[in-house]
Scaffold this motif. Structure first.
Motif, PDB file in Angstrom:
ATOM      1  N   THR A  54       0.977  -1.153  -0.107  1.00 31.00           N
ATOM      2  CA  THR A  54      -0.104  -0.262  -0.040  1.00 31.00           C
ATOM      3  C   THR A  54       0.960   1.222  -0.065  1.00 31.00           C
ATOM      4  OG1 THR A  54      -1.832  -0.994   1.299  1.00 31.00           O
ATOM      5  CG2 THR A  54      -1.842   1.186   1.298  1.00 31.00           C
ATOM      6  N   ILE A  55       0.675   2.332  -0.855  1.00 31.76           N
ATOM      7  CA  ILE A  55       1.241   3.256  -0.838  1.00 31.76           C
ATOM      8  C   ILE A  55       0.794   4.224   0.251  1.00 31.76           C
ATOM      9  CG2 ILE A  55       1.935   5.446  -2.231  1.00 31.76           C
ATOM     10  CD1 ILE A  55       1.586   3.847  -4.642  1.00 31.76           C
ATOM     11  N   THR A  56       1.532   4.648   1.153  1.00 32.92           N
ATOM     12  CA  THR A  56       1.175   5.495   2.314  1.00 32.92           C
ATOM     13  C   THR A  56       1.740   7.203   2.174  1.00 32.92           C
ATOM     14  OG1 THR A  56       1.113   5.661   4.563  1.00 32.92           O
ATOM     15  CG2 THR A  56       3.092   4.863   3.881  1.00 32.92           C
ATOM     16  N   ARG A  57       2.679   7.178   1.541  1.00 34.74           N
ATOM     17  CA  ARG A  57       3.058   8.786   1.166  1.00 34.74           C
ATOM     18  C   ARG A  57       3.712   8.808  -0.027  1.00 34.74           C
ATOM     19  NH1 ARG A  57       7.693  11.880   3.578  1.00 34.74           N
ATOM     20  NH2 ARG A  57       8.377   9.833   4.321  1.00 34.74           N
ATOM     21  N   LYS A  58       3.470  10.029  -0.544  1.00 33.67           N
ATOM     22  CA  LYS A  58       4.007  10.300  -2.029  1.00 33.67           C
ATOM     23  C   LYS A  58       4.055  11.782  -1.835  1.00 33.67           C
ATOM     24  CE  LYS A  58       4.557   8.648  -6.558  1.00 33.67           C
ATOM     25  NZ  LYS A  58       4.108   7.808  -7.430  1.00 33.67           N
ATOM     26  N   GLU A  59       5.412  12.426  -2.051  1.00 30.55           N
ATOM     27  CA  GLU A  59       5.375  13.773  -2.008  1.00 30.55           C
ATOM     28  C   GLU A  59       6.914  14.137  -2.634  1.00 30.55           C
ATOM     29  OE1 GLU A  59       5.799  15.427   1.718  1.00 30.55           O
ATOM     30  OE2 GLU A  59       6.978  13.803   2.581  1.00 30.55           O
ATOM     31  N   ILE A  60       6.941  15.422  -3.210  1.00 27.10           N
ATOM     32  CA  ILE A  60       8.315  15.955  -3.632  1.00 27.10           C
ATOM     33  C   ILE A  60       8.859  16.867  -2.625  1.00 27.10           C
ATOM     34  CG2 ILE A  60       9.428  17.613  -5.406  1.00 27.10           C
ATOM     35  CD1 ILE A  60       7.457  16.514  -7.465  1.00 27.10           C
ATOM     36  N   VAL A  61       9.982  16.607  -2.201  1.00 25.79           N
ATOM     37  CA  VAL A  61      10.710  17.342  -1.097  1.00 25.79           C
ATOM     38  C   VAL A  61      12.028  17.988  -1.533  1.00 25.79           C
ATOM     39  CG1 VAL A  61      11.583  17.228   1.272  1.00 25.79           C
ATOM     40  CG2 VAL A  61       9.469  16.164   0.748  1.00 25.79           C
ATOM     41  N   ASP A  62      12.510  19.117  -1.901  1.00 28.46           N
ATOM     42  CA  ASP A  62      13.730  19.743  -2.200  1.00 28.46           C
ATOM     43  C   ASP A  62      13.820  18.946  -3.504  1.00 28.46           C
ATOM     44  OD1 ASP A  62      13.916  21.439  -0.079  1.00 28.46           O
ATOM     45  OD2 ASP A  62      14.875  19.796   0.984  1.00 28.46           O
ATOM     46  N   GLN A  63      13.044  18.800  -4.590  1.00 28.50           N
ATOM     47  CA  GLN A  63      13.249  18.519  -5.813  1.00 28.50           C
ATOM     48  C   GLN A  63      13.348  17.055  -5.891  1.00 28.50           C
ATOM     49  OE1 GLN A  63      15.980  20.916  -8.088  1.00 28.50           O
ATOM     50  NE2 GLN A  63      14.745  22.662  -7.980  1.00 28.50           N
ATOM     51  N   ASP A  64      13.363  16.168  -4.747  1.00 26.35           N
ATOM     52  CA  ASP A  64      13.345  14.864  -4.796  1.00 26.35           C
ATOM     53  C   ASP A  64      11.705  14.174  -4.419  1.00 26.35           C
ATOM     54  OD1 ASP A  64      16.101  14.547  -4.708  1.00 26.35           O
ATOM     55  OD2 ASP A  64      16.293  15.232  -2.555  1.00 26.35           O
ATOM     56  N   THR A  65      11.590  13.126  -5.289  1.00 30.72           N
ATOM     57  CA  THR A  65      10.370  12.495  -5.104  1.00 30.72           C
ATOM     58  C   THR A  65      10.385  11.323  -4.040  1.00 30.72           C
ATOM     59  OG1 THR A  65       9.652  12.616  -7.703  1.00 30.72           O
ATOM     60  CG2 THR A  65       8.448  11.041  -6.220  1.00 30.72           C
ATOM     61  N   ILE A  66      10.012  11.666  -2.855  1.00 26.58           N
ATOM     62  CA  ILE A  66       9.652  10.553  -2.125  1.00 26.58           C
ATOM     63  C   ILE A  66       8.507   9.675  -1.911  1.00 26.58           C
ATOM     64  CG2 ILE A  66       9.734  10.329   0.671  1.00 26.58           C
ATOM     65  CD1 ILE A  66      12.365  11.437  -0.413  1.00 26.58           C
ATOM     66  N   GLU A  67       8.489   8.481  -1.981  1.00 29.14           N
ATOM     67  CA  GLU A  67       7.306   7.619  -1.767  1.00 29.14           C
ATOM     68  C   GLU A  67       7.701   6.392  -0.795  1.00 29.14           C
ATOM     69  OE1 GLU A  67       4.835   5.294  -4.778  1.00 29.14           O
ATOM     70  OE2 GLU A  67       6.855   4.642  -5.034  1.00 29.14           O
ATOM     71  N   VAL A  68       6.832   6.139   0.171  1.00 22.80           N
ATOM     72  CA  VAL A  68       6.675   5.267   1.098  1.00 22.80           C
ATOM     73  C   VAL A  68       5.641   4.143   1.054  1.00 22.80           C
ATOM     74  CG1 VAL A  68       6.525   4.885   3.690  1.00 22.80           C
ATOM     75  CG2 VAL A  68       7.639   6.953   2.713  1.00 22.80           C
ATOM     76  N   VAL A  69       5.914   2.961   1.043  1.00 25.95           N
ATOM     77  CA  VAL A  69       5.000   1.980   0.600  1.00 25.95           C
ATOM     78  C   VAL A  69       5.227   0.965   2.077  1.00 25.95           C
ATOM     79  CG1 VAL A  69       5.066   1.976  -1.837  1.00 25.95           C
ATOM     80  CG2 VAL A  69       6.659   0.247  -0.794  1.00 25.95           C
ATOM     81  N   TYR A  70       4.111   0.297   2.205  1.00 23.36           N
ATOM     82  CA  TYR A  70       4.057  -0.500   3.344  1.00 23.36           C
ATOM     83  C   TYR A  70       3.589  -1.928   3.075  1.00 23.36           C
ATOM     84  CZ  TYR A  70      -0.734  -0.342   5.230  1.00 23.36           C
ATOM     85  OH  TYR A  70      -2.294  -0.235   5.277  1.00 23.36           O
ATOM     86  N   TYR A  71       4.168  -3.032   3.765  1.00 23.43           N
ATOM     87  CA  TYR A  71       3.402  -4.271   3.673  1.00 23.43           C
ATOM     88  C   TYR A  71       3.113  -4.724   5.163  1.00 23.43           C
ATOM     89  CZ  TYR A  71       5.691  -4.841  -0.842  1.00 23.43           C
ATOM     90  OH  TYR A  71       5.887  -4.897  -2.144  1.00 23.43           O
ATOM     91  N   GLN A  72       1.924  -5.446   5.395  1.00 21.10           N
ATOM     92  CA  GLN A  72       1.479  -5.860   6.536  1.00 21.10           C
ATOM     93  C   GLN A  72       2.061  -7.313   6.794  1.00 21.10           C
ATOM     94  OE1 GLN A  72      -0.955  -4.129   7.916  1.00 21.10           O
ATOM     95  NE2 GLN A  72      -0.492  -5.346   9.725  1.00 21.10           N
ATOM     96  N   GLY A  73       2.864  -7.303   8.101  1.00 21.93           N
ATOM     97  CA  GLY A  73       3.477  -8.492   8.603  1.00 21.93           C
ATOM     98  C   GLY A  73       2.381  -9.537   8.865  1.00 21.93           C
ATOM     99  N   TYR A  74       3.160 -10.583   9.332  1.00 20.62           N
ATOM    100  CA  TYR A  74       2.216 -11.961   9.675  1.00 20.62           C
ATOM    101  C   TYR A  74       1.365 -11.400  10.984  1.00 20.62           C
ATOM    102  CZ  TYR A  74       5.339 -15.000   6.943  1.00 20.62           C
ATOM    103  OH  TYR A  74       6.153 -15.664   5.969  1.00 20.62           O
ATOM    104  N   VAL A  75       1.767 -10.748  11.894  1.00 19.58           N
ATOM    105  CA  VAL A  75       1.080 -10.379  12.983  1.00 19.58           C
ATOM    106  C   VAL A  75       0.676  -9.025  12.581  1.00 19.58           C
ATOM    107  CG1 VAL A  75       1.340  -9.813  15.653  1.00 19.58           C
ATOM    108  CG2 VAL A  75       2.693 -11.292  14.369  1.00 19.58           C
ATOM    109  N   SER A  76      -0.732  -8.818  12.633  1.00 19.99           N
ATOM    110  CA  SER A  76      -1.742  -7.703  12.419  1.00 19.99           C
ATOM    111  C   SER A  76      -1.152  -6.264  12.785  1.00 19.99           C
ATOM    112  CB  SER A  76      -3.079  -7.891  12.814  1.00 19.99           C
ATOM    113  OG  SER A  76      -3.177  -7.896  14.251  1.00 19.99           O
ATOM    114  N   ASP A  77      -0.406  -6.400  13.979  1.00 17.32           N
ATOM    115  CA  ASP A  77       0.163  -4.922  14.504  1.00 17.32           C
ATOM    116  C   ASP A  77       1.480  -4.810  13.799  1.00 17.32           C
ATOM    117  OD1 ASP A  77       1.742  -6.838  15.940  1.00 17.32           O
ATOM    118  OD2 ASP A  77       1.263  -5.682  17.808  1.00 17.32           O
ATOM    119  N   GLN A  78       1.773  -5.460  12.967  1.00 12.93           N
ATOM    120  CA  GLN A  78       3.257  -5.194  12.338  1.00 12.93           C
ATOM    121  C   GLN A  78       3.137  -4.807  11.021  1.00 12.93           C
ATOM    122  OE1 GLN A  78       5.706  -8.549  12.664  1.00 12.93           O
ATOM    123  NE2 GLN A  78       5.731  -8.442  14.998  1.00 12.93           N
TER     124      GLN A  78
END
Length: 110
Positions: A54-78
């Motif tokens: 899931t893409i959780t964040r995408k932005e441009i900071v100081d001309q750099d494209t930042i993207e954060v994705v996450y994967y759910q772990g085996y345990v639901s709180d990870q």
């Protein structure tokens, strides 16, 4: 009649077993992180980790494209977060979400 029923069941089992052999599971497991290196491009990383992100964040900071994705772990709180800077893996981390414990009962009201 019995031989016809046996033949139909055999055909169904043959069909199901041949379909099962062609399915490839590419879902995220934490041990896949071992195949990652900082600086890998985004497509390489997502190919190793699988399509369940899931893409959780995408932005441009100081001309750099930042993207954060996450994967759910085996345990639901990870969750495992992976940050890309200009499509290159910049960092990753494991996040453990706190669980809120709610207690109910008349003995709690005073």
């Amino acid at each position: 009649m019995k031989s016809y029923l046996f033949f139909c069941c055999s055909l169904i089992l043959l069909f199901l077993s041949s379909c099962g052999a062609s399915v490839q599971f590419t879902h995220f497991t934490p041990d896949k992180i071992k195949g990652l290196d900082l600086g890998m491009n985004r497509n390489e990383v997502l190919e190793i980790l699988g399509p369940d992100y899931t893409i959780t964040r995408k932005e441009i900071v100081d001309q750099d494209t930042i993207e954060v994705v996450y994967y759910q772990g085996y345990v639901s709180d990870q969750r495992y977060l992976f940050q890309f800077k200009n499509n290159k893996l910049d960092k990753w981390e494991k996040e453990i979400q706190r669980r809120q414990v709610l207690q109910y009962g008349s003995d709690l009201i005073k």
